[in-house]
Scaffold this motif. Sequence first.
Motif, PDB file in Angstrom:
ATOM      1  N   LYS A 114       0.828  -1.208   0.000  1.00 36.37           N
ATOM      2  CA  LYS A 114       0.000   0.000   0.000  1.00 36.37           C
ATOM      3  C   LYS A 114       0.865   1.262   0.000  1.00 36.37           C
ATOM      4  O   LYS A 114       0.568   2.231  -0.702  1.00 36.37           O
ATOM      5  N   LEU A 115       1.952   1.253   0.779  1.00 39.73           N
ATOM      6  CA  LEU A 115       2.852   2.413   0.795  1.00 39.73           C
ATOM      7  C   LEU A 115       3.530   2.597  -0.557  1.00 39.73           C
ATOM      8  O   LEU A 115       3.731   3.731  -1.005  1.00 39.73           O
ATOM      9  N   ASN A 116       3.883   1.501  -1.204  1.00 42.40           N
ATOM     10  CA  ASN A 116       4.475   1.593  -2.539  1.00 42.40           C
ATOM     11  C   ASN A 116       3.481   2.178  -3.534  1.00 42.40           C
ATOM     12  O   ASN A 116       3.842   3.016  -4.359  1.00 42.40           O
ATOM     13  N   HIS A 117       2.222   1.742  -3.455  1.00 46.40           N
ATOM     14  CA  HIS A 117       1.189   2.310  -4.325  1.00 46.40           C
ATOM     15  C   HIS A 117       1.054   3.808  -4.081  1.00 46.40           C
ATOM     16  O   HIS A 117       0.982   4.596  -5.025  1.00 46.40           O
ATOM     17  N   ASN A 118       1.017   4.199  -2.803  1.00 48.79           N
ATOM     18  CA  ASN A 118       0.922   5.618  -2.454  1.00 48.79           C
ATOM     19  C   ASN A 118       2.080   6.398  -3.058  1.00 48.79           C
ATOM     20  O   ASN A 118       1.883   7.464  -3.639  1.00 48.79           O
ATOM     21  N   TYR A 119       3.281   5.870  -2.928  1.00 48.68           N
ATOM     22  CA  TYR A 119       4.469   6.532  -3.473  1.00 48.68           C
ATOM     23  C   TYR A 119       4.358   6.687  -4.994  1.00 48.68           C
ATOM     24  O   TYR A 119       4.633   7.755  -5.547  1.00 48.68           O
ATOM     25  N   THR A 120       3.927   5.624  -5.666  1.00 52.00           N
ATOM     26  CA  THR A 120       3.778   5.664  -7.123  1.00 52.00           C
ATOM     27  C   THR A 120       2.750   6.710  -7.530  1.00 52.00           C
ATOM     28  O   THR A 120       2.992   7.513  -8.438  1.00 52.00           O
ATOM     29  N   PHE A 121       1.600   6.729  -6.858  1.00 56.82           N
ATOM     30  CA  PHE A 121       0.569   7.709  -7.178  1.00 56.82           C
ATOM     31  C   PHE A 121       1.069   9.129  -6.923  1.00 56.82           C
ATOM     32  O   PHE A 121       0.821  10.037  -7.715  1.00 56.82           O
ATOM     33  N   GLN A 122       1.770   9.332  -5.807  1.00 56.98           N
ATOM     34  CA  GLN A 122       2.303  10.651  -5.498  1.00 56.98           C
ATOM     35  C   GLN A 122       3.335  11.095  -6.534  1.00 56.98           C
ATOM     36  O   GLN A 122       3.365  12.263  -6.930  1.00 56.98           O
ATOM     37  N   THR A 123       4.157  10.162  -6.985  1.00 60.07           N
ATOM     38  CA  THR A 123       5.146  10.472  -8.023  1.00 60.07           C
ATOM     39  C   THR A 123       4.448  10.916  -9.304  1.00 60.07           C
ATOM     40  O   THR A 123       4.838  11.904  -9.934  1.00 60.07           O
TER      41      THR A 123
END
Length: 177
Positions: A114-123
Amino acid sequence: MDFQSSRTYANLQIAYEDALRANAKYGLFSKKANQDVLMEISFIFNTASRNEQFVAERLRNILNGGTPTTLQNLGESSNYELEESSLYRDFARIANEEGYTDIASLFSGIANIKLNHNYTFQTLITEIQNNELFCKPNETLWVCLGCGNILSGLCAPDICPICGYPQGYYELYRPLR
């Protein structure tokens, strides 16, 4: 009465969440029927899943007063994944307290996803806001998702010179694994 305070609005939210759950569930059921080589049943589940997706889309548009932009969808997704990562951390803590260490590890792993998804979306949000989704400050390699053409440049081409697909089909090149 304010629409968002109405019982009808609350019912729309419930119906939307129900359609999303049914869409996902039927997708999983279709996959299992496909693995069991029960193709007619797989197709029926797939059709039901797609129908639920259309219903969910219609309900979401009513709830949001129209179709949200991709940037809005990225923001909503980023927030959702961040909230979910916290929830799964809590699930892991509780599982550890109750002695279910394997399940705690599973929940911790899901929190990391979930944190990786958040990071990808934020990027992606940052790249869109800085107009860097298809142009980078340094020369890079771009690959067409249509035909696989690889080009070097600051920006992805407006049109792929091989297949003619638009720039939206380009992403940063990552070698096949």
